[in-house]
Write an enzyme that holds these catalytic residues in place. Structure first.
Site, short mmCIF file in Angstrom:
data_model
loop_
_atom_site.label_atom_id
_atom_site.label_comp_id
_atom_site.label_asym_id
_atom_site.label_seq_id
_atom_site.Cartn_x
_atom_site.Cartn_y
_atom_site.Cartn_z
CD GLU A 1 -2.87 0.81 2.42
OE1 GLU A 1 -3.91 1.67 2.45
OE2 GLU A 1 -2.53 0.75 3.34
CB ILE A 2 2.55 3.11 -2.54
CG1 ILE A 2 3.22 2.06 -2.69
CG2 ILE A 2 2.81 4.68 -2.63
CD1 ILE A 2 3.93 2.22 -4.30
#
Length: 763
Positions: A510-511
């Site tokens: 998850e960026i």
């Protein structure tokens, strides 16, 4: 099973033109509309062998769609009708891909099971012609040979494959909620035996070329070539073609037999399968195992058993008919639509939509050699990234380096790596206690303790030594990135990269971007994640981001349900029977009580009553007694080395009993307990899309399934709303809202979908 891209193009010829290429004994090609419009397949003739090359345009892989199928039939009819051709070779022009499977968009476009059944029957007829061809056909396999690609290959008289790591054969249709629909359920058991065929079709597991040879799935292996005047991939394809042509000639001349001598084990297995009682026992055992593993949530595995059984017991004609009918039925199920949606989402999340970064990340530095830091290091050196692993403590650094080595060594034990390759990859890692070498870093990922002041400290230290272009990424699970970046001199270079534990096994990354994060920094983070083999979602900054924010209210509900008297084992059973791969109480133990408390308190302050539920005193008392979960040996369960059937921790039961709250019979049925958990998760996910934290529903589904274990059979929270019905979700929430208040108040976007039945997240 995904779309494809061309490496070459079809030449056009007039009636008088001939194909003149070195090594070819040529024949005339007459000009025809079919030839002129062919885009997926072309062929030439070497001596008396037709070399049929598959190369779908605009994709890195070949997929079996309507166009390719039509062109293939045209080409094969030409081959069969030509007196100058005695045999044929099927080969892909694409490096690393023979055929990746069927085009799932073709299946998704169908509106009835009859349409899908027709597609299956057309493919069955085509592959039956191949199987019965009087001119021997050799499948020359390099790279992925999956699904329909495998069904095509096993219809040929002979199979040759490159002994390369990228060459994998498999029948992964079950992972899409369907079954092999082009004869695979009937041919595979005859070729490799019923037990091996069941294993392939029921797990979707890929088989390496060397193992495929031992199984009888492949007849000959070809060693890949190294670099020369041409790239190794190109040289390997040319060499594979030469070998395949030689074998095709040998088959036509009767110098090579397509029949393989079976080993003793295969002969014994075949004999055992000839005994009706033995067959029935095998069917029974396999079915029992499938029911236990799938809990009845996935219809495809049981249909596969049924279709294989029909073919063996009633004959091939009945088997093929059953295969096509069940294929059509399965393609219309909610489970298949959910799994195909996940597949498409996964494909989207494996692309860098932000473009190539201005500077490639070649040197990576990681702060913190704990479980997460070492895990990130492992998936980085594994992909040939030069990586520095820094820690303030020498013993901690040693443990981190040992963890990386162990992870690589496990691959040696599984024969995925040689010991030489392991040592070569491990040499990419440098362990140190200072910032030496950080001046060359293109990216720094911090994986220190979840404390804002500590993250501020290391950020300031790092910025004093790194180059201007270097990106600073924080592996935080809940702290807002904007707060971490508040002390940065270059906030545009600060980003969040939230990995999931264990890093080497969990696919999701998850960026998190802030308003100040540059597009180039995001592109760099995505590039690194893709190199590490991750499925990536990019979300906007906010407390808990997307994944932690969805999980937190559900975990709060877990705590309340436990306080209401539902035992950990009962709760685990209810959640796994709904489709969660890990039970809710077990998940709490995996997360850890200290982490759960920390997140609950922080997000509770921000979101207030909506995140309320169970009493945090339960967690506080467990922490005070050292019951942190799996990592401490005790949580809701007692963990012992080598013991699978865990006992419930009686001391934790006492804590829950002392803080017991009365349950409401009208919302405490097994079904209500399941939906209390799921609806809180789904409502928060939809709210994240409503608020712009999420960019797309597809990313929301991928994040929930691959990061948090949301039931894959439901397709993710957004696909679940579409398939279950937004109105039904809202009705459930209103029912629980009447008792618990704002914790179950449906968000506006969910209400909007409920009020407009035609409004869907996925059209």
């Amino acid at each position: 099973m995904v779309a494809s891209r061309a490496i070459g193009s079809l030449r056009r010829f007039t009636a008088s033109q001939t194909l003149r290429c070195p090594g070819y004994i040529c024949r005339n090609f007459t000009r025809s509309s079919a030839l002129l419009t062919r885009t997926h397949i072309n062929y030439g003739v070497k001596g008396d062998v037709a070399v049929i090359r598959i190369n779908s345009p605009n994709s890195k892989v070949n997929t079996l769609g309507q166009e390719l199928h039509s062109e293939f039939i045209e080409v094969m009819n030409e081959v069969w009708s030509s007196s100058q051709i005695r045999s044929a070779v099927l080969i892909s022009s694409k490096p690393g891909c023979f055929i990746a499977g069927a085009d799932i968009n073709m299946l998704s476009a169908c509106t009835t099971s009859q349409e899908v059944t027709q597609i299956s029957q057309e493919a069955q007829r085509t592959f039956e012609k191949l199987e019965k061809s009087t001119k021997p056909i050799v499948a020359a396999i390099n790279g992925t040979c999956l699904g329909g690609g495998l069904e095509l290959a096993i219809s040929c008289q002979y199979r040759i494959a490159t002994k390369d790591k990228k060459t994998v054969l498999g029948a992964p249709e079950v992972l899409l909620g369907i079954l092999p629909g082009a004869g695979g359920t009937q041919r595979l058991p005859k070729m490799v035996g019923v037990p091996a065929a069941f294993d392939m079709m029921l797990t979707g597991r890929g088989i390496r070329a060397d193992k495929a040879k031992k199984m009888g799935l492949v007849d000959q292996l070809v060693e890949p070539l190294g670099p020369g005047l041409k790239p190794p991939e190109e040289r390997t394809i040319e060499y594979l073609e030469e070998v395949a042509v030689t074998f095709a000639k040998g088959l036509a001349d009767k110098k090579i037999s397509p029949k393989r001598d079976k080993g003793l084990v295969e002969k014994l297995t075949s004999y055992a399968m000839s005994i009706p009682f033995v067959r029935q026992q095998i069917y029974k055992k396999v079915e029992e195992k499938v029911r236990k593993q799938t809990k009845g949530l996935y219809p495809a595995p049981l249909k596969i058993i049924d279709v294989v059984k029909t073919g063996i017991e009633q004959g091939s004609d009945a088997g093929y008919l059953s295969e096509s009918q069940k294929f059509g039925e399965l393609a219309m199920t909610k489970e298949s639509k959910a799994l195909m949606g996940l597949y498409r989402g996964q494909t989207l999340c494996k692309k860098n939509k932000f473009g190539a970064p201005q500077k490639e990340v070649k040197h990576l530095a990681i702060l913190g050699a704990g479980l997460m830091g070492a895990g990130i290091a492992q998936v980085s050196v594994d992909k040939h990234l030069k990586t520095i692993l820094k820690d303030a403590s020498l013993p901690a650094l040693g443990r981190g380096q040992q963890q990386v080595f162990k992870g690589l060594n496990d691959k040696v034990r599984k024969k995925a790596l040689t010991s030489f390759e392991r040592d070569s990859l491990f040499s990419n890692l440098t362990g140190q206690l200072d910032y030496q070498g950080f001046e060359k870093a293109d990216m720094v990922i911090e994986a220190v303790f979840e404390e804002l002041s500590l993250k501020h400290k290391v950020l300031k230290e790092v910025e004093a030594v790194i180059p201007d272009h270097c990106v600073f990424a924080s592996n935080t699970s809940a702290l807002p990135i904007s707060e971490i970046a508040a002390v940065s001199k270059r906030p545009e270079k600060v980003i969040g990269m939230h990995y999931f534990s264990p890093v080497d096994k969990m696919q999701l990354l998850e960026i998190i971007t802030t308003e100040k994060t540059s597009k180039d920094s995001t592109a760099s983070a995505v590039e690194v994640g893709l190199k590490q083999g991750k499925v990536i979602i990019v979300v906007k900054d906010g407390p808990g981001f997307y994944t932690t924010r969805c999980l937190a209210p559900m975990m709060s509900e877990v705590l309340r349900i436990l306080q209401e008297g539902v035992g950990p084992k009962k709760l685990d059973s209810l959640t796994t029977s709904f489709g969660f791969p890990v039970g809710a109480a077990t998940l709490m133990d995996e997360v850890g009580m200290d982490v759960a408390k920390h997140v609950a308190e922080n997000l509770g302050k921000i979101f207030g009553e909506r995140f309320a539920g169970g009493n945090l005193d339960v967690l506080k008392q467990m922490i005070s007694k050292g019951f942190l979960g799996r990592k401490s040996g005790k949580g809701f369960y007692v963990y012992q080395e080598g013991v699978k059937n865990r006992n419930v921790n009686s001391d934790t039961e006492s804590i829950l009993a002392s803080l017991k709250i009365p349950s409401r019979p009208d919302i405490s049925s097994d079904e209500d307990i399941q939906y209390r958990l799921v609806t809180r998760f789904v409502n928060e996910a939809v709210l994240c899309l409503q608020e712009g934290i999420l960019a797309t529903p597809a990313e929301g589904d991928i994040g929930a399934v691959f990061g948090l274990g949301f039931p894959p059979c439901l397709g993710g929270p957004f696909r679940f709303v579409d398939l279950y019905g937004a109105q039904k979700v809202v009705d459930r929430l209103r029912k629980y809202e009447a008792i618990y208040g704002k914790q179950f108040t449906p968000c506006q976007l969910l209400i909007d979908h409920a009020s407009s039945p035609n409004k869907k997240f996925f059209q």
